[in-house]
Design an enzyme around this catalytic site. Structure first.
Site, PDB file in Angstrom:
ATOM      1  N   GLU A   1       7.215   1.387 -20.082  1.00  0.00           N
ATOM      2  CA  GLU A   1       6.329   0.951 -21.176  1.00  0.00           C
ATOM      3  C   GLU A   1       5.962  -0.519 -20.965  1.00  0.00           C
ATOM      4  OE1 GLU A   1       7.920   1.711 -25.113  1.00  0.00           O
ATOM      5  OE2 GLU A   1       6.674   0.126 -25.982  1.00  0.00           O
TER       6      GLU A   1
ATOM      7  N   HIS B   1       3.572  -3.924 -22.523  1.00  0.00           N
ATOM      8  CA  HIS B   1       2.678  -4.568 -23.491  1.00  0.00           C
ATOM      9  C   HIS B   1       2.298  -5.948 -22.985  1.00  0.00           C
ATOM     10  CE1 HIS B   1       3.287  -1.384 -26.326  1.00  0.00           C
ATOM     11  NE2 HIS B   1       4.581  -1.458 -26.070  1.00  0.00           N
TER      12      HIS B   1
ATOM     13  N   ARG C   1       5.234 -10.327 -33.340  1.00  0.00           N
ATOM     14  CA  ARG C   1       4.048 -10.022 -34.159  1.00  0.00           C
ATOM     15  C   ARG C   1       4.461  -9.220 -35.401  1.00  0.00           C
ATOM     16  NH1 ARG C   1      -0.435  -7.746 -30.251  1.00  0.00           N
ATOM     17  NH2 ARG C   1      -1.739  -8.232 -32.055  1.00  0.00           N
TER      18      ARG C   1
ATOM     19  N   ALA D   1      -1.845   0.709 -29.639  1.00  0.00           N
ATOM     20  CA  ALA D   1      -1.452   0.991 -31.026  1.00  0.00           C
ATOM     21  C   ALA D   1      -0.709   2.324 -31.169  1.00  0.00           C
ATOM     22  CB  ALA D   1      -2.687   0.977 -31.919  1.00  0.00           C
TER      23      ALA D   1
ATOM     24  N   ASN E   1       0.762   1.585 -21.205  1.00  0.00           N
ATOM     25  CA  ASN E   1       0.531   0.745 -22.382  1.00  0.00           C
ATOM     26  C   ASN E   1      -0.242   1.618 -23.360  1.00  0.00           C
ATOM     27  OD1 ASN E   1      -0.067  -1.079 -24.348  1.00  0.00           O
ATOM     28  ND2 ASN E   1      -0.856  -2.674 -22.961  1.00  0.00           N
TER      29      ASN E   1
ATOM     30  N   ARG F   1     -11.641  -8.838 -26.455  1.00  0.00           N
ATOM     31  CA  ARG F   1     -10.852  -8.522 -27.645  1.00  0.00           C
ATOM     32  C   ARG F   1      -9.772  -9.600 -27.859  1.00  0.00           C
ATOM     33  NH1 ARG F   1      -6.005  -4.068 -27.796  1.00  0.00           N
ATOM     34  NH2 ARG F   1      -5.533  -4.288 -30.002  1.00  0.00           N
TER      35      ARG F   1
ATOM     36  N   TYR G   1      -4.794 -11.539 -25.930  1.00  0.00           N
ATOM     37  CA  TYR G   1      -4.827 -10.662 -24.747  1.00  0.00           C
ATOM     38  C   TYR G   1      -5.479 -11.293 -23.510  1.00  0.00           C
ATOM     39  CZ  TYR G   1      -3.560  -7.211 -28.269  1.00  0.00           C
ATOM     40  OH  TYR G   1      -2.915  -6.534 -29.273  1.00  0.00           O
TER      41      TYR G   1
ATOM     42  N   PRO H   1      -5.739   2.863 -26.563  1.00  0.00           N
ATOM     43  CA  PRO H   1      -6.921   2.453 -27.313  1.00  0.00           C
ATOM     44  C   PRO H   1      -7.161   0.943 -27.366  1.00  0.00           C
ATOM     45  CG  PRO H   1      -5.190   3.234 -28.784  1.00  0.00           C
ATOM     46  CD  PRO H   1      -4.775   3.593 -27.390  1.00  0.00           C
ATOM     47  N   ASN H   2      -8.418   0.608 -27.250  1.00  0.00           N
ATOM     48  CA  ASN H   2      -8.949  -0.757 -27.353  1.00  0.00           C
ATOM     49  C   ASN H   2      -8.655  -1.632 -26.137  1.00  0.00           C
ATOM     50  OD1 ASN H   2     -10.039  -0.364 -30.046  1.00  0.00           O
ATOM     51  ND2 ASN H   2      -7.904  -0.308 -30.713  1.00  0.00           N
TER      52      ASN H   2
END
Ligand code: DQA
Length: 148
Positions: free
Chosen positions: A105, A107, A114, A84, A81, A27, A32, A19-20
Site C-alpha cells: 500500500e 500514499h 491528516r 480515498a 494507492n 490537484r 500532492y 480515484p483523483n
C-alpha cells in the site's frame, strides 16, 4: 566444453492508482506536488529498467477490483494507492485478501498527519506493508521493496 544456461527473469510489477490520482500535478499541489504521474512514471521506468512496470489508474471502485483480480495471480507485485477508497472500500480490501500477489500500500501524503478518517485502511490488514508520506518517492520505495 561447458554449456552455460542463462535464464533472465524480469519481475513484473503493476502500479494501481485510485480515484483523483489522474489529477496529480493540478490537484492540491501543496499536498500532492506539481508533477503529473505520467511524467513521474517515465523517471520510474528509467530508474527501474530491469523491471517490467505496468501502470493502471481508475476512478471506479469495481474497475480497481477487476484489475486486482486480473493481475493478482500472475504478477510479482502490486503497488496500490487506492486513494480515498483506502479508507472506505471493504470490496478492495477483500480483493487484496483474495489474490496471491503481494500488495504494498502506498500514499503520497502522510495520511496519519491528516484528518482522522484517513487513518483507517481496509487494504493494510492484508497488505505486505505500507509506505506513506514521502511524496511520489513513496512509489520508488515500494518498487525497491519488491526487488531488494
Ligand atoms: C492519498 C491519501 C488519501 O487519503 C486521499 O484520499 C488520496 C491520496 C495519498 O496518496 O496521499 O486521494 O492516497
Amino acid at each position: 566444453m561447458h554449456l552455460f544456461f542463462y535464464i533472465y527473469y524480469m519481475k513484473q510489477l503493476i502500479i494501481i492508482n485510485g480515484p483523483n490520482l489522474n489529477l496529480l500535478g493540478k490537484r492540491e499541489p501543496e499536498i500532492y506536488g506539481k508533477q503529473t504521474f505520467e511524467d513521474y512514471l517515465k523517471t520510474l521506468q528509467n530508474k527501474f529498467s530491469d523491471v517490467k512496470l505496468v501502470y493502471y489508474q481508475s476512478n471506479i471502485e469495481g474497475e480497481i477490483i477487476d484489475k486486482l483480480q486480473e493481475v493478482g495471480f500472475s504478477y510479482d507485485g502490486i503497488i496500490l494507492n487506492a486513494a480515498a477508497y483506502t479508507h472506505t472500500s471493504v470490496g478492495i480490501g477483500d480483493a487484496v485478501k483474495a489474490i496471491e500477489t503481494p500488495v504494498v500500500e502506498v500514499h503520497i501524503s502522510n495520511t496519519f498527519s491528516r484528518e482522522e478518517f484517513r487513518h483507517q485502511s481496509y487494504i493494510l490488514p492484508n497488505a505486505k506493508g505500507v509506505i506513506l508520506g514521502f511524496g511520489l518517492k513513496s512509489y520508488d520505495l515500494a518498487i525497491e521493496s519488491f526487488i531488494f
